[in-house]
Scaffold this active site. Structure first.
Site, mmCIF file in Angstrom:
data_model
loop_
_atom_site.group_PDB
_atom_site.id
_atom_site.type_symbol
_atom_site.label_atom_id
_atom_site.label_comp_id
_atom_site.label_asym_id
_atom_site.label_seq_id
_atom_site.Cartn_x
_atom_site.Cartn_y
_atom_site.Cartn_z
ATOM 1 C CE LYS A 245 49.474 9.674 1.398
ATOM 2 N NZ LYS A 245 48.718 10.985 1.351
ATOM 3 C CE1 TYR B 25 54.692 11.197 1.390
ATOM 4 C CE2 TYR B 25 52.627 11.705 2.489
ATOM 5 C CZ TYR B 25 53.357 11.545 1.328
ATOM 6 O OH TYR B 25 52.744 11.714 0.112
HETATM 7 P P1 NAD Z 1 41.339 15.868 -4.489
HETATM 8 O O1 NAD Z 1 40.152 16.049 -3.641
HETATM 9 O O2 NAD Z 1 42.012 17.073 -5.018
HETATM 10 O O3 NAD Z 1 40.965 14.938 -5.738
HETATM 11 C C1 NAD Z 1 40.185 13.780 -5.600
HETATM 12 C C2 NAD Z 1 39.554 13.445 -6.937
HETATM 13 O O4 NAD Z 1 38.682 12.339 -6.761
HETATM 14 C C3 NAD Z 1 38.705 14.597 -7.521
HETATM 15 O O5 NAD Z 1 38.940 14.699 -8.904
HETATM 16 C C4 NAD Z 1 37.277 14.137 -7.283
HETATM 17 O O6 NAD Z 1 36.375 14.636 -8.255
HETATM 18 C C5 NAD Z 1 37.440 12.623 -7.396
HETATM 19 N N1 NAD Z 1 36.353 11.872 -6.746
HETATM 20 C C6 NAD Z 1 35.784 10.772 -7.249
HETATM 21 N N2 NAD Z 1 34.799 10.342 -6.469
HETATM 22 C C7 NAD Z 1 34.739 11.192 -5.416
HETATM 23 C C8 NAD Z 1 33.900 11.271 -4.274
HETATM 24 N N3 NAD Z 1 32.944 10.368 -4.041
HETATM 25 N N4 NAD Z 1 34.121 12.274 -3.407
HETATM 26 C C9 NAD Z 1 35.098 13.177 -3.608
HETATM 27 N N5 NAD Z 1 35.919 13.158 -4.690
HETATM 28 C C10 NAD Z 1 35.728 12.175 -5.588
HETATM 29 O O7 NAD Z 1 42.365 14.953 -3.669
HETATM 30 P P2 NAD Z 1 43.911 14.782 -3.932
HETATM 31 O O8 NAD Z 1 44.649 15.697 -3.033
HETATM 32 O O9 NAD Z 1 44.194 14.815 -5.370
HETATM 33 O O10 NAD Z 1 44.141 13.309 -3.319
HETATM 34 C C11 NAD Z 1 43.785 12.139 -4.051
HETATM 35 C C12 NAD Z 1 44.593 10.942 -3.513
HETATM 36 O O11 NAD Z 1 45.977 11.220 -3.658
HETATM 37 C C13 NAD Z 1 44.401 10.664 -2.018
HETATM 38 O O12 NAD Z 1 44.429 9.271 -1.804
HETATM 39 C C14 NAD Z 1 45.593 11.306 -1.340
HETATM 40 O O13 NAD Z 1 45.972 10.682 -0.146
HETATM 41 C C15 NAD Z 1 46.651 11.129 -2.400
HETATM 42 N N6 NAD Z 1 47.691 12.192 -2.351
HETATM 43 C C16 NAD Z 1 48.998 11.818 -2.395
HETATM 44 C C17 NAD Z 1 49.989 12.786 -2.382
HETATM 45 C C18 NAD Z 1 51.428 12.388 -2.498
HETATM 46 O O14 NAD Z 1 52.293 13.219 -2.250
HETATM 47 N N7 NAD Z 1 51.721 11.163 -2.887
HETATM 48 C C19 NAD Z 1 49.650 14.139 -2.280
HETATM 49 C C20 NAD Z 1 48.301 14.484 -2.255
HETATM 50 C C21 NAD Z 1 47.321 13.492 -2.290
#
Ligand code: NAD
Length: 374
Positions: A136, A222
């Site tokens: 999401k 949420y």
């Molecule tokens: P994060 O920044 O920690 O990770 C993102 C990943 O995407 C990294 O590995 C990064 O290298 C990669 N990536 C690929 N192309 C990229 C670009 N052009 N720019 C930046 N990063 C790039 O983020 P996250 O917290 O892991 O979030 C990722 C997804 O998960 C989001 O959509 C977020 O909304 C979702 N999320 C959901 C929950 C949940 O509880 N369901 C919690 C946190 C995040």
């Protein structure tokens, strides 16, 4: 019954009755076989959520196993390969992920990249013949969400959105309390998810092109989801207001948003979200004969609640998996959908509905007017 001649009705009823034990044996056997099977998952994007929640949670699933990764960082590939025993042939980059089409080890891709890359990665995975579980918010615009739905449908692949609270017992219990009108007719829902986002200024969450928006898209969703799954209704009008106490840090995306939503039955929702507050996340549903609430309700673990009759809402069994419980339940559910045991409760259409409402809230913030939804 009227349309069905009596004799034909009796014949059909009789053959259904005779076939019932056979059908139930077939179904039971299919369920038992499905229970044994494991769906191979590849994680796309090895950031914080994949590293700290999804990959560890996968180790606690019944019907899933981590078989592949898609990453743009070779050093991460080496680390994950060693840590999770992932064969070299199952490691892809964003540029090579189309080649997964030839890889039978991977049945499904879990897309965990920045919001505005979800469509690109979902479409690549679906065209490679893989089912897709996508984090999401589904994408940064309704148009992109629709494209994801269309491509997955054309490829005959399942698409589900990572709404983990829909698999969390405290939230499920609140849905039951509302549906069964245990405290009467709902009147008001107050919901919020406020956090303090402590990331460097270059992080994608501050970049509108990659995030699609700020607190509202990321955590406000949420609260929006809760108002929808508690009422079981779709809002007919929304009105929002925004404040930025740090316009430098939150130049491109929303920092703090409040919104109200009206539902067809007359329920009013009063919601807030922030990236620059302290951590609060849950909801209170007020009905005409009492109330129930979760505080917290949206955390990875530790969710709990109360009811106006003094009873606690508490499912201690989720403590056994702690922060991994919801993700394991969500992935097992998706695996069971792939195995044909059930239909998903969180299809792409559910993500699209949220995006349409989020877009309407942003429009209301911009115009200062209440936005009606069809
Ligand atoms: P994060 O920044 O920690 O990770 C993102 C990943 O995407 C990294 O590995 C990064 O290298 C990669 N990536 C690929 N192309 C990229 C670009 N052009 N720019 C930046 N990063 C790039 O983020 P996250 O917290 O892991 O979030 C990722 C997804 O998960 C989001 O959509 C977020 O909304 C979702 N999320 C959901 C929950 C949940 O509880 N369901 C919690 C946190 C995040």
């Amino acid at each position: 019954m009227k349309a069905l001649p009596r004799r034909r009705f009796i014949r059909q009823t009789l053959s259904a009755a005779l076939a019932a034990p056979f059908i139930s044996t077939v179904v039971t056997r299919a369920l038992a076989q499905a229970a044994e099977k494991k769906i191979g998952f590849a994680l796309c994007g090895l950031g914080s959520l994949s590293t700290h929640q999804i990959a560890p949670a996968l180790q606690h699933t019944k019907n899933c196993r981590l078989t592949g990764i898609i990453t743009g960082t070779p050093a991460k590939a080496e680390k994950w390969k060693a840590q999770y025993n992932i064969p070299g042939r199952n490691i892809y980059s964003y540029e090579t992920m189309a080649k997964m089409a030839d890889n039978p080890d991977i049945d499904a891709v879990y897309v965990v990249t920045p919001n505005a890359l979800h469509a690109e990665h979902t479409i690549l995975a679906a065209k490679a013949g893989k089912h897709v579980l996508c984090e999401k918010p589904m994408e940064a615009s309704s148009e992109k969400c629709q494209e994801m739905i269309d491509v997955c449908k054309a490829a005959n692949r399942l698409l589900a959105i990572g709404y983990r609270c829909r698999f969390e017992p405290h939230n499920l219990e609140c849905m039951r309390l509302a549906r069964e009108k245990v405290f009467g007719d709902l009147r008001i829902i107050q919901a919020c998810f406020d956090i303090h986002l402590d990331l460097p200024s270059g992080a994608w969450r501050f970049n509108k092109a990659l995030s699609g928006g700020g607190a509202l898209m990321d955590v406000g969703i949420y609260a929006l989801q809760a108002t929808r799954f508690i009422t079981g209704e779709e809002p007919i009008a929304v009105s929002g207001m925004e404040t930025k106490t740090d316009p430098v840090k939150f130049k491109e995306v929303d920092e703090t948003v409040v919104w109200q939503a009206k539902f067809p039955s007359g329920v009013i929702a009063d919601c807030s979200t922030s990236y620059n507050s302290s951590l609060v996340g849950g909801y209170r549903a007020v009905a005409d004969k009492g109330w129930f609430q979760l505080d917290p309700g949206f955390y990875y673990d530790g969710n709990r609640g109360r009811r106006s009759d003094g009873e606690e809402i508490r499912y201690p069994e989720v403590d056994s998996l702690g922060e991994f419980y919801q993700f394991a339940a969500e992935m097992d559910d998706f695996a069971q959908c792939i195995l044909g045991v059930k239909a998903t409760r969180v299809p792409g259409e559910e993500g699209l509905r949220d995006l349409k409402i989020l877009t309407a809230i942003y429009k209301s913030i911009r115009t200062g007017e209440t936005v009606k939804l069809g």
